[in-house]
Design a protein around this motif. Sequence first.
Motif, PDB file in Angstrom:
ATOM      1  N   ASN A 133       0.809  -1.211   0.000  1.00 37.86           N
ATOM      2  CA  ASN A 133       0.000   0.000   0.000  1.00 37.86           C
ATOM      3  C   ASN A 133       0.851   1.273   0.000  1.00 37.86           C
ATOM      4  O   ASN A 133       0.374   2.341   0.356  1.00 37.86           O
ATOM      5  N   GLY A 171      -4.753  -0.682  -1.997  1.00 35.01           N
ATOM      6  CA  GLY A 171      -3.459  -1.318  -2.208  1.00 35.01           C
ATOM      7  C   GLY A 171      -3.514  -2.355  -3.311  1.00 35.01           C
ATOM      8  O   GLY A 171      -4.510  -2.463  -4.041  1.00 35.01           O
ATOM      9  N   THR A 187      -8.870  -3.285  -1.514  1.00 36.84           N
ATOM     10  CA  THR A 187      -8.743  -2.533  -0.269  1.00 36.84           C
ATOM     11  C   THR A 187      -8.717  -3.514   0.892  1.00 36.84           C
ATOM     12  O   THR A 187      -9.095  -4.680   0.752  1.00 36.84           O
ATOM     13  N   MET A 192       4.051  -0.284  -4.631  1.00 32.74           N
ATOM     14  CA  MET A 192       2.966  -0.517  -5.584  1.00 32.74           C
ATOM     15  C   MET A 192       3.425  -0.146  -6.990  1.00 32.74           C
ATOM     16  O   MET A 192       4.415   0.571  -7.168  1.00 32.74           O
ATOM     17  N   SER A 247      -5.376   6.179   1.007  1.00 36.03           N
ATOM     18  CA  SER A 247      -4.567   5.928  -0.186  1.00 36.03           C
ATOM     19  C   SER A 247      -3.232   6.640  -0.051  1.00 36.03           C
ATOM     20  O   SER A 247      -3.197   7.857   0.148  1.00 36.03           O
ATOM     21  N   TRP A 248      -2.143   5.881  -0.168  1.00 35.07           N
ATOM     22  CA  TRP A 248      -0.817   6.488  -0.123  1.00 35.07           C
ATOM     23  C   TRP A 248      -0.616   7.411  -1.315  1.00 35.07           C
ATOM     24  O   TRP A 248      -0.042   8.493  -1.185  1.00 35.07           O
TER      25      TRP A 248
END
Length: 127
Positions: free
Chosen positions: A7, A60, A30, A11, A118-119
């Motif tokens: 995540n 992720g 998710t 990615m 969300s990163w």
Amino acid sequence: MPRMFLNGTAMAGGADHHLVGGAALVTATTTAKRYRFHAVDGAYPALEDVGPDQGAAVQGEVYELSYEQLREVLLPGEPAGLELGVIELADGSGSLAMILRRPWDGGPAPTDISDLASWRAYREQQP
């Protein structure tokens, strides 16, 4: 093969995606809504389990990685503030993932970014 939920920077398209090598992407998904999502020093994300329906559904990707890839490449590249754990995904299945080390002793308190879940969204907001 073990499944690993990513995540953060590992990615697809992230600076550390090379750490997954040629591993197969199983799905973009998710987590279950049981995790707080944190930014640690703005450098990396961390999941914290707070219980069923108490958290966010964090975005992720799940990859199938060999134990060798996990042991020799991915895990040695993870920050000291994280540890390997098992998480619950949105479909109820489990996956390995890096989670916030407890008790937290890695310096300043992590910033809660659960509202973003969300990163990538978090990084887009940074100057």
